[in-house]
Design an enzyme around this catalytic site. Structure first.
Site, PDB file in Angstrom:
ATOM      1  N   LYS A 141     -23.905  53.470 -58.499  1.00 52.81           N
ATOM      2  CA  LYS A 141     -23.411  52.272 -59.204  1.00 52.81           C
ATOM      3  C   LYS A 141     -23.212  51.099 -58.260  1.00 52.81           C
ATOM      4  O   LYS A 141     -22.805  51.292 -57.100  1.00 52.81           O
ATOM      5  CB  LYS A 141     -22.074  52.585 -59.898  1.00 52.81           C
ATOM      6  CG  LYS A 141     -22.086  53.880 -60.710  1.00 52.81           C
ATOM      7  CD  LYS A 141     -20.810  54.113 -61.491  1.00 52.81           C
ATOM      8  CE  LYS A 141     -20.769  55.521 -62.067  1.00 52.81           C
ATOM      9  NZ  LYS A 141     -20.199  56.545 -61.181  1.00 52.81           N
ATOM     10  N   TYR A 177     -17.301  55.216 -54.107  1.00 53.50           N
ATOM     11  CA  TYR A 177     -16.699  56.532 -53.850  1.00 53.50           C
ATOM     12  C   TYR A 177     -16.781  56.903 -52.361  1.00 53.50           C
ATOM     13  O   TYR A 177     -16.114  57.834 -51.912  1.00 53.50           O
ATOM     14  CB  TYR A 177     -17.345  57.644 -54.700  1.00 53.50           C
ATOM     15  CG  TYR A 177     -17.304  57.416 -56.201  1.00 53.50           C
ATOM     16  CD1 TYR A 177     -16.440  56.477 -56.767  1.00 53.50           C
ATOM     17  CD2 TYR A 177     -18.130  58.136 -57.060  1.00 53.50           C
ATOM     18  CE1 TYR A 177     -16.424  56.260 -58.137  1.00 53.50           C
ATOM     19  CE2 TYR A 177     -18.104  57.930 -58.428  1.00 53.50           C
ATOM     20  CZ  TYR A 177     -17.254  56.983 -58.964  1.00 53.50           C
ATOM     21  OH  TYR A 177     -17.250  56.777 -60.324  1.00 53.50           O
ATOM     22  N   ASP A 236     -23.254  62.299 -60.531  1.00 56.85           N
ATOM     23  CA  ASP A 236     -22.814  60.939 -60.804  1.00 56.85           C
ATOM     24  C   ASP A 236     -22.038  60.418 -59.581  1.00 56.85           C
ATOM     25  O   ASP A 236     -20.914  60.844 -59.324  1.00 56.85           O
ATOM     26  CB  ASP A 236     -21.914  60.914 -62.041  1.00 56.85           C
ATOM     27  CG  ASP A 236     -21.551  59.480 -62.412  1.00 56.85           C
ATOM     28  OD1 ASP A 236     -22.383  58.815 -63.037  1.00 56.85           O
ATOM     29  OD2 ASP A 236     -20.456  59.023 -62.037  1.00 56.85           O
ATOM     30  N   HIS A 290     -20.991  48.866 -62.256  1.00 58.12           N
ATOM     31  CA  HIS A 290     -19.816  49.743 -62.356  1.00 58.12           C
ATOM     32  C   HIS A 290     -18.756  49.212 -63.333  1.00 58.12           C
ATOM     33  O   HIS A 290     -18.199  49.973 -64.129  1.00 58.12           O
ATOM     34  CB  HIS A 290     -19.221  49.921 -60.952  1.00 58.12           C
ATOM     35  CG  HIS A 290     -18.484  51.201 -60.751  1.00 58.12           C
ATOM     36  ND1 HIS A 290     -18.516  51.894 -59.572  1.00 58.12           N
ATOM     37  CD2 HIS A 290     -17.684  51.917 -61.574  1.00 58.12           C
ATOM     38  CE1 HIS A 290     -17.762  52.990 -59.692  1.00 58.12           C
ATOM     39  NE2 HIS A 290     -17.254  53.016 -60.893  1.00 58.12           N
TER      40      HIS A 290
END
Ligand code: NDP
Length: 276
Positions: A75, A50, A45, A108
């Site tokens: 996302k 990130y 994931d 997201h």
């Protein structure tokens, strides 16, 4: 160890237990994802925000594991919501990951203040039709956000990825998801270590009864509740611990005691109010 797969509403299958890479530092990501692959994880994931998609992609490629044995989620970040920007963001994520397609692409956060999530969802429908994402879904969506998507599009999201752990069990959203045929994914499945989850008596008792750790009990509770999850750990030992959860089963009484921990205790942002 074979992780059970769950069927999504579009006919695709997702491994119920995976590995999350939020707050995994860029310079450590290749090592950590490689460790996770060696432990046995096949579902990852990720997210653009990130900052480690390229490193995740490198580790997946270096493993030599066939693409169809992997399940990769990423996302769409909030500032990329919109028509052209969402199209560009998907292409950039694929480029960074070094993949032709992701298995799952999510919006997201709804960011209701921007009011661009329906417009973005229509782009996700296009992305699925073009084969760039096998499945599409949302994250952090509350019922009104989902209702708007259902009214304005032709696709029920395959999943809603929401904050979910024993003290924040999200019963209403889970029930609504079940009504729609939409699967629930848990983020922060271990409460992100932000409260003393593992000292809860229900978890300690079940752990002692089965000879496992409280973290393994929490993961088992998610699995037996039909939830998809991907706990994160930088430590290979904890990755292995979190993956070693298929040799025992919680009883109905144990499940009920863990369900009773719920006290509406959020550890992250409220999606109705988030403006990041
Ligand atoms: P988790 O609930 O998975 O908790 C991670 C924390 O728990 C880390 O501090 C980790 O420390 C610790 N931990 C992991 N395993 C154990 C164990 N067996 N015993 C004790 N401590 C343990 O939180 P995350 O926020 O990472 O959630 C999981 C994934 O969900 C993310 O990685 C991301 O993919 C996704 N996510 C999505 C969000 C969204 O808005 N859609 C928001 C947040 C997360 P250590 O690393 O030192 O082991």
């Amino acid at each position: 160890m074979t992780v059970p797969k769950i069927e999504l509403n579009d006919g695709n299958f997702i491994p119920q237990l995976g590995f999350g890479v939020f707050q995994v530092a860029q310079e450590e990501t290749e090592r950590i994802v490689t460790d996770a692959l060696e432990v046995g994880y096949r579902h990852f994931d990720a997210a653009m925000i990130y900052g480690n998609e390229a490193q995740v992609g490198k580790a997946l490629k270096a493993s030599g594991i066939p693409r169809d044995e992997l399940f990769v989620t990423t996302k769409l970040w909030n500032s990329d919501q919109g028509t052209d920007s969402a199209r560009d963001a998907m292409d950039l994520s694929l480029e960074k990951l070094g993949l032709d397609y992701v298995d799952l692409y999510l919006i997201h956060w709804p960011r209701p203040d921007l009011d661009r999530y329906l417009e973005s969802w229509l782009v996700l429908e296009e992305i699925k039709a073009a084969g760039k994402a096998r499945s599409i879904g949302v994250s952090n969506f509350h019922r009104p956000h989902l209702e708007k998507i259902l009214a304005g599009s032709n696709t029920v999201p395959a999943v809603n990825q929401i904050e979910l752990h024993p003290a924040f069990a999200q019963r209403d959203l889970r029930a609504y998801g079940a009504e729609l045929g939409m699967r629930i994914e848990a983020w922060g499945p271990l409460g992100q270590g932000k409260y003393d989850l593992f000292s809860e008596a229900a978890l300690k008792d079940a752990a002692a009864a089965h000879g496992v750790t409280p973290a393994q009990v929490v993961i088992r509770w998610h699995l037996q509740s039909g939830i998809i999850l991907f706990p994160k750990s930088n430590s290979r030992a904890r990755m292995a611990e979190n993956f070693d959860v298929f040799g025992f089963e919680l009883t109905a009484d144990e499940m009920a005691s863990i369900n009773a921990i719920d006290r509406d205790q959020r550890v992250g942002a409220n999606p109705d109010e988030a403006t990041f």
